[in-house]
Design a protein around this motif. Sequence first.
Motif, PDB file in Angstrom:
ATOM      1  N   ARG A  74       0.353  -1.163  -0.093  1.00  0.00           N
ATOM      2  CA  ARG A  74      -0.557  -0.199  -0.001  1.00  0.00           C
ATOM      3  C   ARG A  74       0.735   1.183  -0.151  1.00  0.00           C
ATOM      4  NH1 ARG A  74      -4.782   0.811   4.491  1.00  0.00           N
ATOM      5  NH2 ARG A  74      -5.560  -1.350   2.610  1.00  0.00           N
ATOM      6  N   MET A  75       1.635   1.201   0.416  1.00  0.00           N
ATOM      7  CA  MET A  75       2.709   2.738   0.862  1.00  0.00           C
ATOM      8  C   MET A  75       3.817   2.354  -0.706  1.00  0.00           C
ATOM      9  SD  MET A  75       6.220   3.140   3.330  1.00  0.00           S
ATOM     10  CE  MET A  75       4.763   3.546   4.654  1.00  0.00           C
ATOM     11  N   MET A  76       3.513   1.305  -1.077  1.00  0.00           N
ATOM     12  CA  MET A  76       4.574   1.431  -1.862  1.00  0.00           C
ATOM     13  C   MET A  76       3.682   2.243  -3.222  1.00  0.00           C
ATOM     14  SD  MET A  76       7.729   0.956  -1.493  1.00  0.00           S
ATOM     15  CE  MET A  76       8.620   1.399  -3.264  1.00  0.00           C
ATOM     16  N   ARG A  77       2.457   1.412  -3.468  1.00  0.00           N
ATOM     17  CA  ARG A  77       1.668   2.131  -3.999  1.00  0.00           C
ATOM     18  C   ARG A  77       1.475   3.580  -4.100  1.00  0.00           C
ATOM     19  NH1 ARG A  77      -3.610   3.421  -5.238  1.00  0.00           N
ATOM     20  NH2 ARG A  77      -4.710   3.032  -6.791  1.00  0.00           N
ATOM     21  N   ARG A  78       0.760   3.927  -3.313  1.00  0.00           N
ATOM     22  CA  ARG A  78       1.047   5.225  -2.924  1.00  0.00           C
ATOM     23  C   ARG A  78       2.761   5.734  -3.183  1.00  0.00           C
ATOM     24  NH1 ARG A  78       2.144   8.821   2.482  1.00  0.00           N
ATOM     25  NH2 ARG A  78       1.539  11.125   1.089  1.00  0.00           N
ATOM     26  N   PHE A  79       3.768   5.918  -2.813  1.00  0.00           N
ATOM     27  CA  PHE A  79       4.994   5.989  -2.797  1.00  0.00           C
ATOM     28  C   PHE A  79       5.062   6.271  -4.765  1.00  0.00           C
ATOM     29  CE2 PHE A  79       9.332   5.686  -4.301  1.00  0.00           C
ATOM     30  CZ  PHE A  79      10.093   6.658  -3.503  1.00  0.00           C
ATOM     31  N   ARG A  80       4.775   5.148  -5.268  1.00  0.00           N
ATOM     32  CA  ARG A  80       5.339   4.966  -6.631  1.00  0.00           C
ATOM     33  C   ARG A  80       3.887   6.328  -7.843  1.00  0.00           C
ATOM     34  NH1 ARG A  80       9.618   3.694  -7.178  1.00  0.00           N
ATOM     35  NH2 ARG A  80       9.503   0.991  -6.256  1.00  0.00           N
ATOM     36  N   THR A  81       2.933   6.439  -7.279  1.00  0.00           N
ATOM     37  CA  THR A  81       1.703   7.403  -7.903  1.00  0.00           C
ATOM     38  C   THR A  81       2.271   8.996  -7.243  1.00  0.00           C
ATOM     39  OG1 THR A  81      -0.069   6.204  -7.366  1.00  0.00           O
ATOM     40  CG2 THR A  81      -0.219   8.061  -7.609  1.00  0.00           C
ATOM     41  N   GLU A  82       2.903   9.249  -6.050  1.00  0.00           N
ATOM     42  CA  GLU A  82       3.108  10.323  -5.718  1.00  0.00           C
ATOM     43  C   GLU A  82       5.138  10.778  -5.954  1.00  0.00           C
ATOM     44  OE1 GLU A  82       2.135  10.971  -2.046  1.00  0.00           O
ATOM     45  OE2 GLU A  82       0.073  11.218  -2.466  1.00  0.00           O
ATOM     46  N   VAL A  83       5.923  10.293  -6.776  1.00  0.00           N
ATOM     47  CA  VAL A  83       7.387  10.361  -6.644  1.00  0.00           C
ATOM     48  C   VAL A  83       7.568   9.478  -8.397  1.00  0.00           C
ATOM     49  CG1 VAL A  83       9.738   9.532  -6.661  1.00  0.00           C
ATOM     50  CG2 VAL A  83       8.107  10.337  -4.630  1.00  0.00           C
ATOM     51  N   GLN A  84       7.414  10.423  -9.138  1.00  0.00           N
ATOM     52  CA  GLN A  84       8.224  10.149 -10.146  1.00  0.00           C
ATOM     53  C   GLN A  84       9.479  10.481 -11.204  1.00  0.00           C
ATOM     54  OE1 GLN A  84       5.973   8.478 -12.659  1.00  0.00           O
ATOM     55  NE2 GLN A  84       4.698   7.188 -11.620  1.00  0.00           N
ATOM     56  N   THR A  85       9.481   9.826 -11.992  1.00  0.00           N
ATOM     57  CA  THR A  85      11.018  10.019 -12.783  1.00  0.00           C
ATOM     58  C   THR A  85      11.065  10.483 -14.093  1.00  0.00           C
ATOM     59  OG1 THR A  85      13.039   9.509 -13.055  1.00  0.00           O
ATOM     60  CG2 THR A  85      11.698   7.630 -13.166  1.00  0.00           C
ATOM     61  N   VAL A  86      12.101  10.786 -14.757  1.00  0.00           N
ATOM     62  CA  VAL A  86      12.308  11.494 -15.845  1.00  0.00           C
ATOM     63  C   VAL A  86      13.459  11.142 -16.100  1.00  0.00           C
ATOM     64  CG1 VAL A  86      12.778  13.210 -17.763  1.00  0.00           C
ATOM     65  CG2 VAL A  86      10.374  13.388 -15.995  1.00  0.00           C
ATOM     66  N   PHE A  87      14.469  10.150 -17.159  1.00  0.00           N
ATOM     67  CA  PHE A  87      15.185   9.183 -17.003  1.00  0.00           C
ATOM     68  C   PHE A  87      16.113   9.974 -17.908  1.00  0.00           C
ATOM     69  CE2 PHE A  87      13.418   5.535 -15.504  1.00  0.00           C
ATOM     70  CZ  PHE A  87      14.316   5.510 -14.012  1.00  0.00           C
ATOM     71  N   GLN A  88      17.639  10.484 -18.876  1.00  0.00           N
ATOM     72  CA  GLN A  88      18.789  11.129 -19.347  1.00  0.00           C
ATOM     73  C   GLN A  88      18.250  10.870 -20.441  1.00  0.00           C
ATOM     74  OE1 GLN A  88      22.339  10.226 -18.942  1.00  0.00           O
ATOM     75  NE2 GLN A  88      23.231  11.314 -19.834  1.00  0.00           N
ATOM     76  N   ASP A  89      17.625   9.533 -21.525  1.00  0.00           N
ATOM     77  CA  ASP A  89      18.022   9.199 -22.461  1.00  0.00           C
ATOM     78  C   ASP A  89      16.649   8.805 -23.272  1.00  0.00           C
ATOM     79  OD1 ASP A  89      18.346   8.561 -25.062  1.00  0.00           O
ATOM     80  OD2 ASP A  89      19.591   7.034 -24.828  1.00  0.00           O
ATOM     81  N   PRO A  90      16.307  10.364 -23.582  1.00  0.00           N
ATOM     82  CA  PRO A  90      15.176  10.303 -23.816  1.00  0.00           C
ATOM     83  C   PRO A  90      14.870   9.121 -24.896  1.00  0.00           C
ATOM     84  CG  PRO A  90      16.144  12.180 -24.704  1.00  0.00           C
ATOM     85  CD  PRO A  90      17.221  11.579 -24.297  1.00  0.00           C
ATOM     86  N   TYR A  91      15.615   8.640 -25.668  1.00  0.00           N
ATOM     87  CA  TYR A  91      15.426   7.399 -27.046  1.00  0.00           C
ATOM     88  C   TYR A  91      15.479   6.372 -26.895  1.00  0.00           C
ATOM     89  CZ  TYR A  91      16.602  11.393 -29.930  1.00  0.00           C
ATOM     90  OH  TYR A  91      16.867  12.339 -31.047  1.00  0.00           O
ATOM     91  N   SER A  92      15.983   5.997 -25.518  1.00  0.00           N
ATOM     92  CA  SER A  92      15.932   4.848 -24.919  1.00  0.00           C
ATOM     93  C   SER A  92      14.939   4.605 -23.826  1.00  0.00           C
ATOM     94  CB  SER A  92      17.230   4.364 -23.869  1.00  0.00           C
ATOM     95  OG  SER A  92      17.782   5.465 -23.395  1.00  0.00           O
ATOM     96  N   SER A  93      14.262   5.939 -22.968  1.00  0.00           N
ATOM     97  CA  SER A  93      12.851   5.776 -21.967  1.00  0.00           C
ATOM     98  C   SER A  93      12.179   5.368 -22.898  1.00  0.00           C
ATOM     99  CB  SER A  93      13.040   6.898 -21.118  1.00  0.00           C
ATOM    100  OG  SER A  93      12.807   7.831 -22.617  1.00  0.00           O
ATOM    101  N   LEU A  94      11.553   5.437 -24.069  1.00  0.00           N
ATOM    102  CA  LEU A  94      10.378   5.622 -24.496  1.00  0.00           C
ATOM    103  C   LEU A  94      10.150   3.759 -25.178  1.00  0.00           C
ATOM    104  CD1 LEU A  94       9.756   8.994 -26.034  1.00  0.00           C
ATOM    105  CD2 LEU A  94       9.085   7.354 -23.525  1.00  0.00           C
ATOM    106  N   ASP A  95       8.859   3.326 -25.133  1.00  0.00           N
ATOM    107  CA  ASP A  95       8.931   1.636 -25.926  1.00  0.00           C
ATOM    108  C   ASP A  95       8.385   1.804 -27.603  1.00  0.00           C
ATOM    109  OD1 ASP A  95       8.388  -0.374 -26.694  1.00  0.00           O
ATOM    110  OD2 ASP A  95       6.847  -1.310 -25.361  1.00  0.00           O
ATOM    111  N   PRO A  96       9.514   1.898 -28.499  1.00  0.00           N
ATOM    112  CA  PRO A  96       9.695   2.505 -29.869  1.00  0.00           C
ATOM    113  C   PRO A  96       7.807   1.605 -30.333  1.00  0.00           C
ATOM    114  CG  PRO A  96      10.984   0.957 -29.455  1.00  0.00           C
ATOM    115  CD  PRO A  96      10.816   1.608 -28.073  1.00  0.00           C
ATOM    116  N   ARG A  97       7.515   0.581 -30.247  1.00  0.00           N
ATOM    117  CA  ARG A  97       6.609  -0.220 -30.071  1.00  0.00           C
ATOM    118  C   ARG A  97       5.025   0.164 -30.132  1.00  0.00           C
ATOM    119  NH1 ARG A  97       7.940  -6.112 -27.395  1.00  0.00           N
ATOM    120  NH2 ARG A  97       8.475  -4.245 -25.950  1.00  0.00           N
ATOM    121  N   GLN A  98       4.786   1.310 -29.028  1.00  0.00           N
ATOM    122  CA  GLN A  98       3.681   1.338 -28.284  1.00  0.00           C
ATOM    123  C   GLN A  98       3.416   3.301 -28.945  1.00  0.00           C
ATOM    124  OE1 GLN A  98       1.786   0.300 -26.380  1.00  0.00           O
ATOM    125  NE2 GLN A  98       2.857  -1.744 -24.822  1.00  0.00           N
TER     126      GLN A  98
END
Length: 257
Positions: A74-98
């Motif tokens: 329960r704590m981790m679900r709330r944590f994952r909702t309220e703490v999000q991230t942006v990574f360095q490489d915009p080419y590898s962080s997005l699924d090319p099939r979606q």
Amino acid sequence: MTALLELHDARFAYGRRTVIDDVTLGVSAGQALGLVGESGAGKSTIFSLLLGLAAPHAGAVLFDGAPLDRRDRRMMRRFRTEVQTVFQDPYSSLDPRQRIDRIVGEPLRSLGIARGAEAQQSVAEAVRSVGLDADALHRYPHEFSGGQRQRIAIARAIVSKPRVLLADEPVSALDVTTRIQVIELLAHLRAETGMALVMVSHDLSAVAALCERTVVLQGGRVVEEGATRDILDAPTTAYTRTLVSAIPRLPRLPREA
């Protein structure tokens, strides 16, 4: 001011090699904190701890005043909702099939926040808030430039309306003009939503443009911390002076009240 997300006396080691030792730092609601240091300073390890991807071997990660327990679903679900991230490489962080609508909506589905029409509306709002047109929703990552892909990654990070955004070198893979645009976007989103920001970067000019406070790391320890302008104007350690001297010109921030 009480920290929303913090490390308290944290230590982490790989085998016998201590990577960070006795690190205490935190970010309060609405605040922006920069973590700077050379390669090997411990920035990536601290980022992983703040994201809940690893647990410190000593000390604690605190979220909203409570120790983060990765076994508490329960704590981790709330944590994952309220703490999000942006990574360095915009080419590898997005699924090319979606398509972009699926990519941006992934946190809503995986966290069980919203589905159907409600999720579609949230996704459309997130994409619009990062400056992309509605037709972007039905396209694929390869159809966008690096700066646009990073905007899409930011839209995915903010779609759940997080209280904290962790950004790992979010502009280092971009050209100078695009870097400025993404920095301006992050500043605008902070002002509009009131979310806290923790940015890991070796680029002091980006930290100066976005972060009121800065922590300087060397060899896994905090060697200097305080208001960003104070650190850049009058660094107190030789290490920080070396980092600052590598930047020919830095933007100024107003002093903290």
